[in-house]
Each structure stands twice: as structure tokens, then as C-alpha cells.
Design a protein around this motif. Sequence first.
Motif, short mmCIF file in Angstrom:
data_model
loop_
_atom_site.label_atom_id
_atom_site.label_comp_id
_atom_site.label_asym_id
_atom_site.label_seq_id
_atom_site.Cartn_x
_atom_site.Cartn_y
_atom_site.Cartn_z
N SER A 114 71.38 7.61 46.14
CA SER A 114 72.28 8.54 45.46
C SER A 114 70.81 9.64 45.49
O SER A 114 70.10 10.27 45.77
N LEU A 115 70.98 10.92 44.90
CA LEU A 115 70.54 12.10 45.49
C LEU A 115 69.16 11.94 44.23
O LEU A 115 68.18 12.48 45.04
N SER A 116 69.70 11.94 43.02
CA SER A 116 68.82 10.94 42.18
C SER A 116 67.41 10.12 42.41
O SER A 116 66.11 10.44 42.33
N GLY A 117 67.51 8.88 43.08
CA GLY A 117 66.58 8.33 43.70
C GLY A 117 66.22 8.92 44.83
O GLY A 117 64.82 8.73 45.48
N VAL A 118 66.70 9.46 46.01
CA VAL A 118 66.73 10.08 47.05
C VAL A 118 65.01 10.49 46.31
O VAL A 118 63.94 10.53 46.90
N ARG A 119 65.32 11.96 46.15
CA ARG A 119 64.71 12.25 45.28
C ARG A 119 63.52 12.02 45.02
O ARG A 119 62.44 12.31 44.65
N ALA A 120 63.87 10.80 43.73
CA ALA A 120 62.76 9.95 43.36
C ALA A 120 62.12 9.78 44.42
O ALA A 120 60.32 9.14 43.92
N ALA A 121 62.10 9.04 45.24
CA ALA A 121 61.39 8.42 46.20
C ALA A 121 60.52 9.05 47.25
O ALA A 121 59.16 8.80 46.95
N VAL A 122 61.93 10.23 47.51
CA VAL A 122 60.48 11.17 47.82
C VAL A 122 59.51 11.89 47.01
O VAL A 122 58.62 11.86 48.08
N ALA A 123 59.43 12.00 46.33
CA ALA A 123 58.66 12.45 45.32
C ALA A 123 57.36 11.99 45.12
O ALA A 123 56.21 12.07 44.64
N ALA A 124 57.26 10.51 45.60
CA ALA A 124 56.35 9.56 44.93
C ALA A 124 55.83 8.70 46.25
O ALA A 124 54.99 7.81 46.35
N GLY A 125 56.42 9.55 47.83
CA GLY A 125 56.33 9.90 48.99
C GLY A 125 56.01 8.86 50.02
O GLY A 125 55.33 8.62 51.04
N LEU A 126 57.55 8.37 49.23
CA LEU A 126 57.97 7.19 50.33
C LEU A 126 58.92 8.24 51.17
O LEU A 126 60.23 8.71 51.40
N ALA A 127 59.49 7.28 52.45
CA ALA A 127 60.19 7.63 53.92
C ALA A 127 61.28 7.04 52.91
O ALA A 127 61.47 6.16 52.38
N VAL A 128 62.68 7.89 52.91
CA VAL A 128 63.72 7.06 52.50
C VAL A 128 64.91 6.90 53.66
O VAL A 128 65.48 7.42 54.24
N VAL A 129 65.47 5.82 54.11
CA VAL A 129 67.24 5.30 54.35
C VAL A 129 67.68 5.66 53.23
O VAL A 129 67.96 5.42 52.10
N GLY A 130 68.88 6.79 53.53
CA GLY A 130 69.56 6.88 52.59
C GLY A 130 71.12 6.36 53.13
O GLY A 130 71.27 6.21 54.08
N MET A 131 71.36 5.25 51.89
CA MET A 131 72.90 4.27 52.24
C MET A 131 74.13 5.33 51.36
O MET A 131 74.14 5.70 50.63
N THR A 132 75.22 5.24 52.63
CA THR A 132 76.36 5.66 52.89
C THR A 132 77.40 5.58 52.29
O THR A 132 78.35 5.06 52.69
N THR A 133 77.51 4.36 51.23
CA THR A 133 78.44 4.14 50.01
C THR A 133 78.57 4.93 49.54
O THR A 133 80.11 5.07 49.36
N THR A 134 78.62 5.99 49.12
CA THR A 134 78.99 7.30 48.50
C THR A 134 78.92 8.64 49.35
O THR A 134 80.04 9.50 49.90
N LEU A 135 77.58 8.72 49.30
CA LEU A 135 77.60 10.16 49.90
C LEU A 135 77.06 10.23 51.29
O LEU A 135 77.53 9.01 51.88
N SER A 136 77.63 11.24 52.28
CA SER A 136 77.42 11.79 53.48
C SER A 136 76.37 11.40 53.41
O SER A 136 75.12 12.06 52.91
N SER A 137 75.97 11.70 55.15
CA SER A 137 74.19 11.59 56.06
C SER A 137 73.60 12.84 55.57
O SER A 137 72.57 12.49 55.57
N ARG A 138 74.74 13.93 55.89
CA ARG A 138 74.08 15.49 55.63
C ARG A 138 73.53 15.72 54.29
O ARG A 138 72.50 16.00 53.92
#
Length: 227
Positions: A166-190
Amino acid sequence: MKTALLFDLDGTLVDSDAEHLVAFQRIFAPHGIELDRSEYAANIMGASNAMIARRYLSHLPPHEQAATLDAKEEAYRAGLGDLEPIAGAAALLDFADRRGLKRAVVTNAPRVNAEKVLAALGIEGRLPIVVIGGELARSKPDPLPYLTALERTGALAERSLAFEDSLSGVRAAVAAGLAVVGMTTTLSSRTLIEAGATFAARDFTDPRIFALIEARINSGDEEGAKA
């Protein structure tokens, strides 16, 4: 080992967004609220119940907001059938065992949901640390849930990574300084990459995931050598 793998739950370890959408549609319909998949993806997926209440149920007193969302969670749990983890999850956990990596679940889902889903997937013992956003002062998209997971695992952000859908999850993890793998179960890679994901993957069999983990592990060794 200062490296941890931090997993969101819904849409990341298990493809459960369809079940959540059905439960929301059923419980929100008597309130005149119509939801389709795009609305769910834009405004509900990954959000905490407090955020959902503010957006959709502000016309109700607080106790009715809570009761409505409790009814939604009960409907979701009641509608769960057989669950299977996203492809490659078990192999990734095996890899984490071999490399001695800590791991945790970091989710905005209520604890009762998280415990039931992890048990149904048969992986609750392999993910002993479960950080619930709603039990903290701030939930995703704030970085606090991920910072809490790092603290509880004893890992370093610069050597760890998160898996999010999710967008909220990706943003939370990035803000914590983490590398993030986005899972395309619902949202697009882009969409996931624009939100800050390092790259996007369909499931955990993607070989780039293992390469990224090794790179995060080895980054600490390189820093030590330079020092």
C-alpha cells in the motif's frame, strides 16, 4: 545479525484485499456508502481504522464509528476461507532462518485479525514479533510502526528491508529509513516505485529480493571495513 525482514500483512503476506473490500461494502452499505475497488485501493487499503473512520464515518458519534468498524472486522474474519501465503513466502522465511535474520509483521490490522490470519497461514511461529499500528501512538503512514519493529528486532534500518503493498505502508517504511519491496497484489509497479519502493515484485520468488537482502547484509560489512 542487524538485518531484519519486516512484512506488512494484508496484500503482502496474503492476498486478502478482496475479502476486506467485500466486508467493507457489506457494513458500509446501510450507511449509504458505496465502495468499489478503485476507491478501496485509493483511500482504505493500508489505512488504519481510525483514518477510515475519519474519512467515511465522521457523521456518526465515536462509539458508533467504533462499532461499525468492529462489525466490519468481524465480517472479514467470518468470511475468511482457506488461506495461503503469497508465493515464495515460505522459501523466504527458510532463507531468513539460514541467514539468522530477524523478522516481524508490521500492520495496521487489529491484533485479532493478524493473529487469526497468521495462524491460518501456518506461519505464526515463524513471525513471532507482530507490531500493530493501532496499539501505538501513530500508525502507518507514520514511520513509528516500522521504527518500533526495528527496536524490537534489534536491527538497523540501513541493513533491513520492508515488504509493502500500500501507499501508506511504503511511505511509512521509507520514512523509517528502510529499503522497500513493493508487492503488486493491488497497485501497479509504477505506483509503488513512485511512492518510494526500491522495486516492485509480484511475489517473493523474485530473485531481486534475495539480492537486495544480501546487499543490505553486506553493506554493514563494507562500512566496518572502511572504518
